[in-house]
Design a protein around this motif. Sequence first.
Motif, PDB file in Angstrom:
ATOM      1  N   LYS A   7       0.861  -1.182   0.000  1.00  0.00           N
ATOM      2  CA  LYS A   7       0.000   0.000   0.000  1.00  0.00           C
ATOM      3  C   LYS A   7       0.896   1.230   0.000  1.00  0.00           C
ATOM      4  O   LYS A   7       2.088   1.155   0.308  1.00  0.00           O
ATOM      5  CB  LYS A   7      -0.943   0.010   1.196  1.00  0.00           C
ATOM      6  N   ALA A   8       0.311   2.368  -0.350  1.00  0.00           N
ATOM      7  CA  ALA A   8       1.064   3.615  -0.343  1.00  0.00           C
ATOM      8  C   ALA A   8       1.540   3.906   1.072  1.00  0.00           C
ATOM      9  O   ALA A   8       0.818   3.675   2.043  1.00  0.00           O
ATOM     10  CB  ALA A   8       0.203   4.751  -0.872  1.00  0.00           C
ATOM     11  N   TRP A  44      -0.649   3.345  -8.934  1.00  0.00           N
ATOM     12  CA  TRP A  44      -0.522   4.236  -7.772  1.00  0.00           C
ATOM     13  C   TRP A  44      -1.880   4.511  -7.146  1.00  0.00           C
ATOM     14  O   TRP A  44      -2.018   4.519  -5.923  1.00  0.00           O
ATOM     15  CB  TRP A  44       0.189   5.530  -8.140  1.00  0.00           C
ATOM     16  N   GLN A  48      -2.980   3.632  -3.239  1.00  0.00           N
ATOM     17  CA  GLN A  48      -3.450   4.635  -2.293  1.00  0.00           C
ATOM     18  C   GLN A  48      -4.752   4.217  -1.620  1.00  0.00           C
ATOM     19  O   GLN A  48      -5.043   4.649  -0.516  1.00  0.00           O
ATOM     20  CB  GLN A  48      -3.675   5.968  -2.997  1.00  0.00           C
ATOM     21  N   LEU A  83       9.174   1.378  -6.269  1.00  0.00           N
ATOM     22  CA  LEU A  83       8.422   2.130  -5.261  1.00  0.00           C
ATOM     23  C   LEU A  83       8.883   1.766  -3.850  1.00  0.00           C
ATOM     24  O   LEU A  83       9.016   2.634  -2.986  1.00  0.00           O
ATOM     25  CB  LEU A  83       6.923   1.879  -5.414  1.00  0.00           C
ATOM     26  N   LEU A  88       8.161   4.686  -1.104  1.00  0.00           N
ATOM     27  CA  LEU A  88       6.873   5.264  -1.485  1.00  0.00           C
ATOM     28  C   LEU A  88       5.723   4.330  -1.141  1.00  0.00           C
ATOM     29  O   LEU A  88       4.591   4.769  -0.973  1.00  0.00           O
ATOM     30  CB  LEU A  88       6.857   5.600  -2.982  1.00  0.00           C
ATOM     31  N   ILE A  89       6.026   3.042  -1.056  1.00  0.00           N
ATOM     32  CA  ILE A  89       5.037   2.057  -0.619  1.00  0.00           C
ATOM     33  C   ILE A  89       5.640   1.220   0.492  1.00  0.00           C
ATOM     34  O   ILE A  89       6.866   1.212   0.681  1.00  0.00           O
ATOM     35  CB  ILE A  89       4.536   1.143  -1.771  1.00  0.00           C
TER      36      ILE A  89
END
Length: 143
Positions: A7-8, A44, A48, A83, A88-89
Motif C-alpha cells: 500500500k502507499a 498508484w 493509495q 516504489l 513510497l510504498i
Amino acid sequence: MSLSYFKANPHGIAGEQFGNEIVLINLIKGNYYNITESSAVFIWNILQQYPISLPQLSQALTIQFDVDLTTATQTAEVFLRQLLSEDLIVETAENIEEFTPMIPDKKQPFNAPKLVVFDDMQDLIVLDPVHDVDAQKGWPFKK
C-alpha cells in the motif's frame, strides 16, 4: 513478493495527480518523483486506496489494459520494487479478500509503468527550518 501486500506509504509522502501524471515527494528522503504512463497512474491510485498483492495487481492490469498476465506481472513487480526502494510504498499484513477493478468499455494500450526520480533538491526538501536552528548560528542552519 507474490504473497506480500503493498500500500502507499502513509508517512512523509505527498503527491498530486495532474491529468495522466502524478508528482510525489518523499519528505524524509528529500526526493521527488514523476509517475508517468497510464499503467503507473492506475497502479498508484490502487495502492493509495487498497492493500494489494502482486497477483491481484497483475490481474487488475490485464482487465484495464491490453496486456497479458506474464507481462503485467513482470512489469508490475519491477515497478513495485522501485516504489519500495524509494519508500513510497510499504509491505503490510492488511489485505483485501478480493479486488475487482471496474471493467472498462475498451482496454487501454499498455506501456510499462515509469518512475522518474529527482534528487536535485534533496538538501532543500529535508531542511526543516522550524527545527534546524542553532542558537549560536541562527536560522536557518543546516545541522
